[in-house]
Design an enzyme around this catalytic site. Structure first.
Site, short mmCIF file in Angstrom:
data_model
loop_
_atom_site.label_atom_id
_atom_site.label_comp_id
_atom_site.label_asym_id
_atom_site.label_seq_id
_atom_site.Cartn_x
_atom_site.Cartn_y
_atom_site.Cartn_z
CD GLN A 116 3.54 5.79 2.58
OE1 GLN A 116 2.56 5.26 2.09
NE2 GLN A 116 4.47 5.09 3.21
CG HIS B 32 -0.59 1.33 7.38
ND1 HIS B 32 0.35 0.93 8.31
CD2 HIS B 32 0.10 2.10 6.49
CE1 HIS B 32 1.53 1.44 7.99
NE2 HIS B 32 1.41 2.14 6.89
CD GLU B 33 -1.05 2.58 2.81
OE1 GLU B 33 -0.57 3.73 2.70
OE2 GLU B 33 -0.35 1.59 3.08
CB CYS C 166 5.12 2.05 7.30
SG CYS C 166 4.73 3.59 6.47
CG LEU C 167 6.70 0.93 1.26
CD1 LEU C 167 6.35 1.22 -0.20
CD2 LEU C 167 7.73 -0.19 1.34
CG HIS D 182 0.55 6.96 5.44
ND1 HIS D 182 1.74 7.35 6.00
CD2 HIS D 182 0.65 5.62 5.27
CE1 HIS D 182 2.53 6.29 6.15
NE2 HIS D 182 1.89 5.22 5.72
N GLY E 56 0.84 -1.20 0.00
CA GLY E 56 0.00 0.00 0.00
C GLY E 56 0.87 1.24 0.00
CO CO Z 1 2.63 3.34 5.68
#
Ligand code: CO
Length: 172
Positions: free
Chosen positions: A50, A137-138, A95-96, A141, A45
């Protein structure tokens, strides 16, 4: 085109994203770039912030039963809103933007979410388990928050210490 994924503690990650108003080519390019970038980083995701774009845009592509990320399963969500949450689950998240770190997070078991696709058509989805975790989660952000904010005080302190050490080592 690949875009750079910004990482913690970049302050941009704390920005609250704005709604998309025009479903134009620029949005489509952003979505295509986000997909390419997410796959390149082996993520499931990605939120637009990000890649340093503060817009309410996110993508999710979970692996299927054969453990393959099929583009047919790609979700592209514009201006998403969670309209219903139910139950509880604990899932180990990563998480990236916090690469190399995973931790258990408690979230709703199932959700209902409303959003627009890339053509500005309204969509509604009910989901649970891993997909529901990915959505939550997304979505976090987009409101300027990260999953590490769910950690207990002591776990967060430990994380900050380790993260600082890691950043220092990278600078050498
Ligand atoms: Co993330």
């Amino acid at each position: 085109m690949l875009r750079e994924v910004i990482t913690y503690p970049n302050k941009l990650l704390r920005l609250k994203s704005d709604d998309v108003v025009q479903f134009n080519q620029e949005l489509h390019t952003l979505l295509d770039d986000m997909y390419e970038t997410m796959i390149d980083h082996a993520g499931v995701g990605l939120a637009a912030i990000q890649v340093a774009i503060p817009l309410n845009v996110l993508i999710i592509c979970l692996p299927n039963e054969e453990d393959v990320q099929d583009k047919a399963d790609l979700i592209e969500a514009i201006n998403p809103v969670i309209t219903h949450k139910d139950g509880e689950q604990v899932f180990t998240e990563g998480c990236l933007s916090v690469p190399g770190f995973t931790e258990d997070v408690k979230r709703a078991q199932s959700i209902v979410v409303e959003y627009y696709n890339r053509d500005g058509e309204k969509q509604k989805m009910e989901c649970d388990d891993f997909l529901s975790v990915a959505w939550q989660h997304e979505m976090e952000h987009l409101s300027g928050h990260l999953f590490i904010e769910h950690l207990s005080f002591l776990k967060r302190k430990k994380f900050e210490k380790e993260w600082k050490r890691k950043l220092k080592e990278q600078k050498k």
